[in-house]
Design an enzyme around this catalytic site. Structure first.
Site, mmCIF file in Angstrom:
data_model
loop_
_atom_site.group_PDB
_atom_site.id
_atom_site.type_symbol
_atom_site.label_atom_id
_atom_site.label_comp_id
_atom_site.label_asym_id
_atom_site.label_seq_id
_atom_site.Cartn_x
_atom_site.Cartn_y
_atom_site.Cartn_z
ATOM 1 N N GLU A 87 -9.258 0.283 -4.538
ATOM 2 C CA GLU A 87 -10.490 -0.520 -3.715
ATOM 3 C C GLU A 87 -11.193 0.627 -2.573
ATOM 4 O O GLU A 87 -12.264 -0.096 -2.050
ATOM 5 C CB GLU A 87 -9.832 -1.748 -2.858
ATOM 6 C CG GLU A 87 -8.646 -1.416 -1.895
ATOM 7 C CD GLU A 87 -8.115 -2.672 -1.140
ATOM 8 O OE1 GLU A 87 -8.707 -3.709 -1.277
ATOM 9 O OE2 GLU A 87 -7.144 -2.503 -0.487
ATOM 10 N N ASP B 6 0.879 -1.225 0.005
ATOM 11 C CA ASP B 6 -0.026 0.117 -0.032
ATOM 12 C C ASP B 6 0.858 1.180 -0.062
ATOM 13 O O ASP B 6 0.245 2.356 -0.374
ATOM 14 C CB ASP B 6 -0.847 0.062 1.206
ATOM 15 C CG ASP B 6 -1.776 -1.298 1.295
ATOM 16 O OD1 ASP B 6 -2.008 -1.825 0.101
ATOM 17 O OD2 ASP B 6 -2.256 -1.624 2.619
HETATM 18 O O1 F6P Z 1 -2.335 -3.807 3.336
HETATM 19 C C1 F6P Z 1 -2.334 -4.612 2.201
HETATM 20 C C2 F6P Z 1 -3.344 -5.292 1.581
HETATM 21 O O2 F6P Z 1 -3.288 -6.111 0.552
HETATM 22 C C3 F6P Z 1 -4.278 -4.241 1.150
HETATM 23 O O3 F6P Z 1 -4.099 -3.757 0.022
HETATM 24 C C4 F6P Z 1 -5.603 -4.820 1.309
HETATM 25 O O4 F6P Z 1 -6.869 -3.879 1.524
HETATM 26 C C5 F6P Z 1 -5.501 -5.600 2.492
HETATM 27 O O5 F6P Z 1 -4.097 -6.071 2.715
HETATM 28 C C6 F6P Z 1 -6.315 -7.070 2.487
HETATM 29 O O6 F6P Z 1 -6.067 -7.994 3.377
HETATM 30 P P1 F6P Z 1 -6.383 -9.436 3.558
HETATM 31 O O7 F6P Z 1 -5.268 -10.193 3.073
HETATM 32 O O8 F6P Z 1 -6.587 -9.681 5.058
HETATM 33 O O9 F6P Z 1 -7.583 -9.666 2.676
#
Ligand code: F6P
Length: 357
Positions: free
Chosen positions: A231, A136
């Site tokens: 997102e 991110d």
């Molecule tokens: O923080 C990294 C990330 O990939 C974000 O871009 C995304 O919103 C989130 O983690 C997704 O989380 P998880 O792997 O818990 O679905």
């Protein structure tokens, strides 16, 4: 002799292994005797004393390997002070394991939430050094996090692939890019992939402006439109809601994600068909790109140097093209967002990219 505990916490990303290898290589090249305790699955390993002794062999051949050899998990910061289901005080448990193993320090690799917990452990008296990981790129105190450039490459590849099919069929496509609450990844992948419209959380969009941008392209003879949508993208109306109102609205949210909502709005308002592609967790997967391998190795080496000097309480970050140390208390709890007035946003607009604002 140095006794180092290491853990990777939160969502994984590319180059976690490269960074840990950098730390360990730096320590072993210095001739210092080191014992490495690898805590498994993030803070959980430290809480429950679940660790593996690691040697130089464990770090050989992992420079190019994605994921993390230690495993990862999310232990939300807000739950750290709450006892677990058996009444265990998690913070006390982490401290006890640290002291029981007579550790000199913890090397913690993670993103935002991880840094809040790392800073709490520092405040509790433990020696901590952190390394900034996340696709991110939203960590305060560093211009760049490792994982980010690899994810930009993957999201860009996705946009590139969509470009060819979109141009064949003359369609409107949305590629939904990760990035949690910030738009770094979408902005960079969008620009790299030649997206026509980029929607990011920091610049709330107006759906009529988005449709206007599509219509203008069509009027100029373009058969297709590519939208890179974060997102976390948000409309101008939703951005005006209070946190509570927004939460309430999301309870009855009818779409799998924000891109489907935007596609639906465009379709209903303009009659134009829109396709959505979500590369999702592929953006966190696979081998780190060469940039991230070098970057993570540099940060890891600096972390090793700090350990050798016994200087703790820092995140090793990157500012103005230099590897720097940043006090943990300055990093914890702050989000690095894209400024709507940033030069890169202005330049994107100068080449005709619409932000729907
Ligand atoms: O923080 C990294 C990330 O990939 C974000 O871009 C995304 O919103 C989130 O983690 C997704 O989380 P998880 O792997 O818990 O679905």
């Amino acid at each position: 002799m140095k006794r180092i505990g290491m853990l990777t916490s939160g969502g994984d990303c590319q180059a976690l292994n490269a960074a840990m290898r950098g730390v360990v290589k730096c320590l072993s090249c210095s001739g210092e005797d080191v014992e490495i305790y690898g805590f498994l699955d993030g803070y959980k390993g430290l809480i429950y004393g679940d660790f593996r002794m690691l040697t130089g062999h464990d770090f050989a051949g992992i420079l190019t390997k994605g994921g993390t050899i230690l495993g990862s998990s999310r232990t939300p910061f807000k739950l750290m002070r709450e006892p677990d289901e058996n009444g265990l005080d998690k913070v006390e448990a982490m401290k006890q394991n640290y002291y029981k193993l007579k550790l000199d320090c913890l090397v913690i690799l993670g993103g935002n939430g991880t840094h809040k917990s790392a800073n709490m452990l520092r405040e509790e008296g433990l020696n901590v050094i952190t390394l900034p990981k996340t696709i991110d790129n939203d960590l305060w105190g560093t211009d760049m996090t490792f994982g980010f450039q690899s994810a930009v490459n993957i999201a860009t590849d996705c946009i590139d692939c969509i470009h060819t099919t979109a141009s064949s069929h003359g369609r409107i496509f949305i590629v939904e890019v990760m990035g949690h609450k910030v738009g770094w990844l979408t902005l960079n992948a969008g620009m790299a992939g030649g997206a026509d419209i980029i929607l990011i959380p920091e610049i709330p969009y107006d759906i009529d402006k988005v449709i206007m941008a599509i219509n203008e392209r069509e009027a100029r003879g373009s058969r297709f439109t590519i939208m890179a949508v974060a997102e976390g993208a948000i409309s101008k109306e939703d951005a005006k809601l209070s946190k509570k109102e927004y939460k309430e609205k999301m309870k009855n949210y009818a779409y799998p994600s924000v891109s489907y909502e935007i596609a639906d709005k465009i379709q209903k308002k303009s009659g134009k068909e829109v396709r959505v592609t979500v590369p999702g967790h592929t953006q966190r997967g696979g081998s780190p790109c060469p940039y991230d391998r070098v970057f993570a190795t540099r940060l890891g080496a600096e972390a090793g140097k700090l350990i050798l000097k016994g200087e703790y309480g820092f995140m090793v970050g990157y500012k103005n093209r230099e590897v720097v140390r940043v006090p943990l208390e300055e990093v914890a709890g702050k989000l690095k967002m894209v400024s709507p007035d940033a030069t890169i946003v202005k330049e994107a607009k100068m080449v005709g990219i619409s932000f729907g604002d």
